[in-house]
Design a protein around this motif. Sequence first.
Motif, PDB file in Angstrom:
ATOM      1  N   MET A   1      24.146  18.376-107.646  1.00  0.00           N
ATOM      2  CA  MET A   1      23.779  19.232-108.741  1.00  0.00           C
ATOM      3  C   MET A   1      24.727  20.200-108.855  1.00  0.00           C
ATOM      4  O   MET A   1      25.023  21.071-108.095  1.00  0.00           O
ATOM      5  N   ASP A   2      25.890  20.407-109.932  1.00  0.00           N
ATOM      6  CA  ASP A   2      26.692  21.292-110.137  1.00  0.00           C
ATOM      7  C   ASP A   2      26.166  22.679-110.867  1.00  0.00           C
ATOM      8  O   ASP A   2      26.067  22.634-112.046  1.00  0.00           O
ATOM      9  N   PHE A   3      25.629  23.594-110.144  1.00  0.00           N
ATOM     10  CA  PHE A   3      24.996  24.682-110.663  1.00  0.00           C
ATOM     11  C   PHE A   3      26.254  25.650-111.358  1.00  0.00           C
ATOM     12  O   PHE A   3      25.720  26.478-112.201  1.00  0.00           O
ATOM     13  N   ILE A   6      26.321  24.387-114.675  1.00  0.00           N
ATOM     14  CA  ILE A   6      25.006  24.604-115.404  1.00  0.00           C
ATOM     15  C   ILE A   6      25.350  26.334-115.988  1.00  0.00           C
ATOM     16  O   ILE A   6      24.972  26.473-117.264  1.00  0.00           O
ATOM     17  N   LYS A 182      29.100  14.909-117.232  1.00  0.00           N
ATOM     18  CA  LYS A 182      28.183  15.481-116.285  1.00  0.00           C
ATOM     19  C   LYS A 182      26.745  15.148-116.801  1.00  0.00           C
ATOM     20  O   LYS A 182      26.026  15.924-117.116  1.00  0.00           O
ATOM     21  N   ASP A 184      23.735  14.092-115.189  1.00  0.00           N
ATOM     22  CA  ASP A 184      22.834  14.853-114.550  1.00  0.00           C
ATOM     23  C   ASP A 184      22.629  16.074-114.727  1.00  0.00           C
ATOM     24  O   ASP A 184      21.372  16.617-114.919  1.00  0.00           O
ATOM     25  N   GLU A 185      23.505  16.893-114.860  1.00  0.00           N
ATOM     26  CA  GLU A 185      23.411  18.310-115.053  1.00  0.00           C
ATOM     27  C   GLU A 185      22.794  18.686-116.402  1.00  0.00           C
ATOM     28  O   GLU A 185      22.125  19.510-116.735  1.00  0.00           O
ATOM     29  N   PHE A 188      19.626  17.591-116.712  1.00  0.00           N
ATOM     30  CA  PHE A 188      18.359  18.864-116.458  1.00  0.00           C
ATOM     31  C   PHE A 188      18.393  19.690-117.164  1.00  0.00           C
ATOM     32  O   PHE A 188      17.281  20.283-117.465  1.00  0.00           O
ATOM     33  N   MET A 189      19.502  20.321-117.679  1.00  0.00           N
ATOM     34  CA  MET A 189      19.680  21.662-118.641  1.00  0.00           C
ATOM     35  C   MET A 189      18.576  21.195-120.008  1.00  0.00           C
ATOM     36  O   MET A 189      18.036  22.033-120.403  1.00  0.00           O
TER      37      MET A 189
END
Length: 215
Positions: A1-3, A6, A182, A184-185, A188-189
């Motif tokens: 996960m690339d925070f 995000i 992206k 997955d990110e 998630f958002m």
Amino acid sequence: MDFDFILKYTPNFANAALLTLEVFVLGLLFSLCIGLFCVLVQYFKLKLLSQICRVYIEFSRNTPLLIQLFFLYYGLGRLGFGLESFSCAVLGLSFLGGSYMAESLRAGIEAVKKQQFEAALSLALSPYQVFRFVILPQALSVAMPSISANTIFLFKETSVVTIIALPDLVYAMTSLNSLTYKTDELLFMLFVSYLCIILPLSLFLSYLEKRLRYA
């Protein structure tokens, strides 16, 4: 996960969330007004308007919001009545929500005992005063769980308005995904965005139900 990703695109989702909330709030207010109007028409037995309201309720509840939005955005445009995507989203949500709110309020009114109406008339209240001060408060108390469920349902339905190019939360996710990949990110958002709105809304509606129940 690339925070870092995000954090970088959080403002995009914040702006999309504000627009989604604006559409939802307007749609909810108009839905309640439409639902109350339909209930008033049926309560006071205005024959022609009652028939129109019944047709509207059946038509609205038995057609998907997606089809309604297509008609408002593309169909009316072909007929020379083009509307902006924001207006179409609010109208579509109001058209759908009004029928559900009308049925919730109708069920609440039918749950009020006839003795309440007769007792109110014996106090020389007018039919309007009976409805306003006696029937409607009790009906709201009974119908509030259904109204709460419809409110949550309407907010979830805002995810469909992306189909008419309104930059809501789903539109923000799909457009950014086509540029950054992206997935997955972004999913998630999107999940967090909806959760941050729906959870407080659900808790507030539960609190409101309890207040009305014991008022």
